[in-house]
Design a protein around this motif. Structure first.
Motif, short mmCIF file in Angstrom:
data_model
loop_
_atom_site.label_atom_id
_atom_site.label_comp_id
_atom_site.label_asym_id
_atom_site.label_seq_id
_atom_site.Cartn_x
_atom_site.Cartn_y
_atom_site.Cartn_z
N GLU A 1 0.82 -1.22 0.00
CA GLU A 1 0.00 0.00 0.00
C GLU A 1 0.85 1.27 0.00
O GLU A 1 0.33 2.37 0.19
CB GLU A 1 -0.90 0.00 1.24
CG GLU A 1 -1.86 -1.16 1.30
CD GLU A 1 -3.18 -0.84 0.60
OE1 GLU A 1 -3.92 0.02 1.09
OE2 GLU A 1 -3.45 -1.46 -0.46
N ASP A 2 2.16 1.12 -0.17
CA ASP A 2 3.02 2.31 -0.19
C ASP A 2 2.75 3.12 -1.45
O ASP A 2 2.27 2.60 -2.47
CB ASP A 2 4.50 1.90 -0.16
CG ASP A 2 4.94 1.44 1.22
OD1 ASP A 2 4.13 1.51 2.16
OD2 ASP A 2 6.10 0.99 1.35
N LEU A 3 3.08 4.40 -1.36
CA LEU A 3 2.83 5.30 -2.48
C LEU A 3 4.18 5.72 -3.07
O LEU A 3 5.07 6.17 -2.35
CB LEU A 3 2.07 6.53 -1.96
CG LEU A 3 1.63 7.57 -2.97
CD1 LEU A 3 0.61 6.98 -3.95
CD2 LEU A 3 1.02 8.77 -2.24
N LEU A 4 4.30 5.54 -4.39
CA LEU A 4 5.52 5.99 -5.07
C LEU A 4 5.19 7.25 -5.86
O LEU A 4 4.38 7.22 -6.78
CB LEU A 4 6.03 4.88 -6.00
CG LEU A 4 7.19 5.23 -6.94
CD1 LEU A 4 8.39 5.78 -6.18
CD2 LEU A 4 7.62 3.99 -7.74
N LEU A 5 5.81 8.36 -5.46
CA LEU A 5 5.57 9.64 -6.14
C LEU A 5 6.81 10.02 -6.93
O LEU A 5 7.83 10.40 -6.35
CB LEU A 5 5.36 10.75 -5.10
CG LEU A 5 3.99 11.08 -4.53
CD1 LEU A 5 4.09 12.38 -3.73
CD2 LEU A 5 2.95 11.21 -5.62
N TRP A 6 6.73 9.90 -8.25
CA TRP A 6 7.84 10.39 -9.07
C TRP A 6 7.75 11.90 -9.12
O TRP A 6 6.68 12.45 -9.39
CB TRP A 6 7.74 9.83 -10.50
CG TRP A 6 7.95 8.36 -10.59
CD1 TRP A 6 7.01 7.42 -10.87
CD2 TRP A 6 9.18 7.65 -10.42
NE1 TRP A 6 7.56 6.17 -10.88
CE2 TRP A 6 8.90 6.28 -10.60
CE3 TRP A 6 10.49 8.03 -10.11
CZ2 TRP A 6 9.88 5.28 -10.51
CZ3 TRP A 6 11.46 7.05 -10.01
CH2 TRP A 6 11.16 5.70 -10.21
N VAL A 7 8.85 12.58 -8.86
CA VAL A 7 8.80 14.05 -8.91
C VAL A 7 9.78 14.58 -9.94
O VAL A 7 10.84 13.99 -10.19
CB VAL A 7 9.10 14.70 -7.53
CG1 VAL A 7 8.00 14.35 -6.54
CG2 VAL A 7 10.47 14.29 -7.01
N ASN A 8 9.40 15.68 -10.57
CA ASN A 8 10.25 16.29 -11.57
C ASN A 8 10.90 17.54 -11.00
O ASN A 8 10.21 18.42 -10.48
CB ASN A 8 9.44 16.64 -12.81
CG ASN A 8 10.34 17.17 -13.91
OD1 ASN A 8 10.75 18.33 -13.88
ND2 ASN A 8 10.68 16.31 -14.86
N VAL A 9 12.22 17.60 -11.09
CA VAL A 9 12.92 18.76 -10.53
C VAL A 9 13.74 19.48 -11.60
O VAL A 9 14.80 20.05 -11.30
CB VAL A 9 13.79 18.36 -9.31
CG1 VAL A 9 12.91 17.96 -8.14
CG2 VAL A 9 14.76 17.22 -9.65
N ASP A 10 13.24 19.44 -12.86
CA ASP A 10 13.89 20.24 -13.90
C ASP A 10 13.88 21.72 -13.50
O ASP A 10 14.85 22.44 -13.74
CB ASP A 10 13.16 20.07 -15.24
CG ASP A 10 13.36 18.67 -15.81
OD1 ASP A 10 14.26 17.95 -15.32
OD2 ASP A 10 12.61 18.27 -16.72
N ASP A 11 12.76 22.16 -12.91
CA ASP A 11 12.75 23.48 -12.28
C ASP A 11 12.93 23.29 -10.78
O ASP A 11 12.60 22.25 -10.23
CB ASP A 11 11.40 24.17 -12.53
CG ASP A 11 11.24 24.53 -13.99
OD1 ASP A 11 12.27 24.83 -14.64
OD2 ASP A 11 10.09 24.49 -14.50
N GLU A 12 13.43 24.34 -10.13
CA GLU A 12 13.57 24.24 -8.67
C GLU A 12 12.18 24.17 -8.04
O GLU A 12 11.21 24.65 -8.61
CB GLU A 12 14.37 25.44 -8.17
CG GLU A 12 15.82 25.41 -8.69
CD GLU A 12 16.75 26.31 -7.89
OE1 GLU A 12 16.38 27.45 -7.63
OE2 GLU A 12 17.85 25.83 -7.52
N PRO A 13 12.07 23.54 -6.86
CA PRO A 13 10.75 23.28 -6.25
C PRO A 13 9.94 24.56 -6.02
O PRO A 13 10.46 25.55 -5.52
CB PRO A 13 11.11 22.63 -4.92
CG PRO A 13 12.45 22.04 -5.11
CD PRO A 13 13.16 22.95 -6.05
N LYS A 14 8.67 24.47 -6.39
CA LYS A 14 7.75 25.60 -6.21
C LYS A 14 6.72 25.22 -5.15
O LYS A 14 6.35 24.06 -4.99
CB LYS A 14 7.04 25.91 -7.52
CG LYS A 14 7.98 26.45 -8.58
CD LYS A 14 7.20 26.98 -9.79
CE LYS A 14 8.12 27.76 -10.72
NZ LYS A 14 9.39 27.07 -11.07
N THR A 15 6.22 26.24 -4.46
CA THR A 15 5.21 25.99 -3.41
C THR A 15 3.96 25.34 -4.03
O THR A 15 3.34 24.49 -3.40
CB THR A 15 4.81 27.31 -2.71
OG1 THR A 15 4.47 28.28 -3.70
CG2 THR A 15 5.97 27.84 -1.88
#
Lengths: 361, 361
Positions: free
Chosen positions: A59-73
């Protein structure tokens, strides 16, 4: 008043220690909150063996994140909503923890999500110092790039609608660091260099600054020496181990020190042109002989030895108004200038001088 | 498997930061458990200004402790009973915390009391590894001597009815360190030297050992360099700051390293003759050219520069049976010997050789 700083509670270091992650997380899973959220840089999505090694439970969640841009709020808020939705579907209140696997930006996203899962509103509401009221959920860092020191810092740097500013809080600090030098072995050569230079430049700025004490000096000097070994000497089987330690020590040295001219100016470049933090520091640093003569000379030897071509002319197409904005953003960072140039920094670093420096880049 | 080690949660470092202790402890006092226990080396009882600076509240308990002898389990049990009695008189279940103020022995007593307040039986029952079941009450370290690394270690070394062995546990680790270099300024010159040499020798042993990795190496190398600055160069206004950092780094370096021949043999001297740990290491180290040629040569330069006369002939009056006991105690410490001499250590360090070394001291 000296800062009574919070440390990362647990540290594991060693080649292959990533294999222990499942055991480490087991202690955090409870009957009420059994699910982990893995926040992973999406560069590992394609043909990278790391993906297969993630210790995902049913039941774990895998969140792929894109950091081509710096993190935004905005991105943080969106990811947090995704986690909330997934937890609701699982009929869980909160996940057992958030695990950030990647470089500084990914680790910052993991920190921010872990904070926003327990604090109401938007992450933009918390950009500043000590605005977080409720402790985060358990969060762990698994760096795959070394240099930023994000694995130990008490901030998560975010670009909001109004400002680029971190969520600075004791609650931001990770509960666990997993330092496996094997994970940074596959970083692209240039990215490895620029991220390493983030650490090197940070050390030069803090060691020559006016804020230093023996605590930050001990960490900063060793971090600098490790960067010198890694980037000026022949590669050894433990070069990655040393770079990883340099990053961790550089992060620890910030406890009682401050960065300086390069970081202040790099913020201006990032805000106006979106230049990433690591490469931005390098671009700026090459023009700062006047302030850091020894450091800049050594940095150029590192560039040469590593065969790196620094981007040139990045401000060539910038308007006067854009340059003015860079100057404004940089000059807002008072502590950085005071650390670098002393109490009378405003007489030394005039707007004209700063404008001229930006124009040369 | 790499150790996932627990760190001290909060660190404050700086000249005069002892003045912040009251504020730091305020956060730990609760309505149910408002009282602190200060465990303080009784050398500060007479004419020392530290006593007046203790941030004692009305119902706090001040326990003067004597560490002329190294800490015994019996003494820990007696002190714990005193605290329990005082809490009963105050109609409290437990104190809010235990604050150790002194050198390594005092810090070890504070650790042990904080553990025994929540765990049943005698402290002798817990000598060993990971035998503690219940977390300790909050405990903080305020070192007034630097070198042992007791402020960061996961052990409290105790002499019991049957053995000299630490209570090794994650629960032993302090919750808070208050590192104020001004507090070590008044340490007697010889004591300062021997405690510093505990750190120096520890670094030589771990850096030349077979167990080392990059984590422990980074901490160990910087700790060694700081010892060299302090004991081989002219005093500077921040010599005490550097010695304090050397001790902290030396302690951190133990995470993935191990001590060696000097510490093993020093345990034998301590067990039979009651020789204190710090001075015991120095006495032994001077006879270990064969194992640590560079380190011993440098140690002798430190002795000379600091004008220290090492005790000689300490085993001159020892019987053959006593020497045999020393040999037995030392040889039991397998990991130390393996770290120092490799897997085949038993072929290198024979009983005869060890007996001969002890006889020369």
């Amino acid at each position: 008043m000296f800062r009574n700083f919070k440390t990362v509670k647990r540290i594991v270091f060693g080649r292959g220690c990533f294999n222990q992650l499942d055991d480490i997380l087991a202690a955090q899973r409870t009957a009420e909150c059994p699910d982990m959220v893995f926040v992973v840089d999406d560069v590992f999505k394609k043909g990278k063996p790391l993906q297969e090694r993630l210790p995902l439970h049913d039941e774990d969640l895998l969140l792929w994140v894109n950091v081509d841009d710096e993190p935004k709020t905005k991105y943080v808020d969106q990811l947090t909503a995704e986690v909330r939705k997934a937890m609701t579907e699982r009929r869980r209140h909160l996940p057992a923890g958030v695990i950030g696997i990647g470089g500084g930006s990914t680790m910052d996203l993991a920190k921010a999500i872990s904070l926003m899962l327990t604090n109401p509103g938007s992450s933009a509401d918390y950009q500043g110092w000590d605005l977080i009221q409720v402790p985060a959920v358990y969060h762990a860092a698994v760096p795959t790039l070394s240099g930023t020191g994000a694995e130990v810092s008490r901030t998560t740097v975010l670009t909001g609608p109004e400002k680029k500013l971190g969520i600075n809080s004791d609650h931001t600090v990770f509960d666990q660091m997993v330092l496996d030098p094997e994970l940074i072995a596959d970083a692209p050569r240039e990215q490895r260099f620029y991220t390493g230079m983030d650490c090197y430049i940070h050390c030069v700025e803090s060691l020559t600054g006016t804020y230093l004490n023996a605590f930050s000096q001990a960490y900063g000097e060793k971090s600098l020496a490790l960067c010198q070994e890694v980037f000026l000497q022949a590669d050894t089987p433990d070069s990655d181990d040393k770079l990883m330690m340099a990053s961790y020590f550089g992060g620890m040295s910030i406890a009682y020190s401050q960065v300086g001219v390069a970081h202040a100016m790099s913020y201006g470049l990032a805000f106006v042109l979106g230049v990433h933090h690591g490469i931005g520091n390098s671009i700026v640093f090459d023009y700062l002989d006047e302030f850091y003569p020894q450091g800049v000379a050594e940095f150029r030897r590192m560039l040469e030895r590593q065969g790196i071509d620094l981007p040139r002319g990045v401000t060539a197409a910038s308007s006067d108004a854009q340059i003015d904005t860079m100057v404004n953003v940089a000059l807002m960072l008072h502590p950085l200038w005071e650390n670098a140039l002393g109490k009378d920094w405003q007489q030394i670093m005039t707007r004209e001088k700063l404008r001229d420096l930006y124009r040369r880049m």
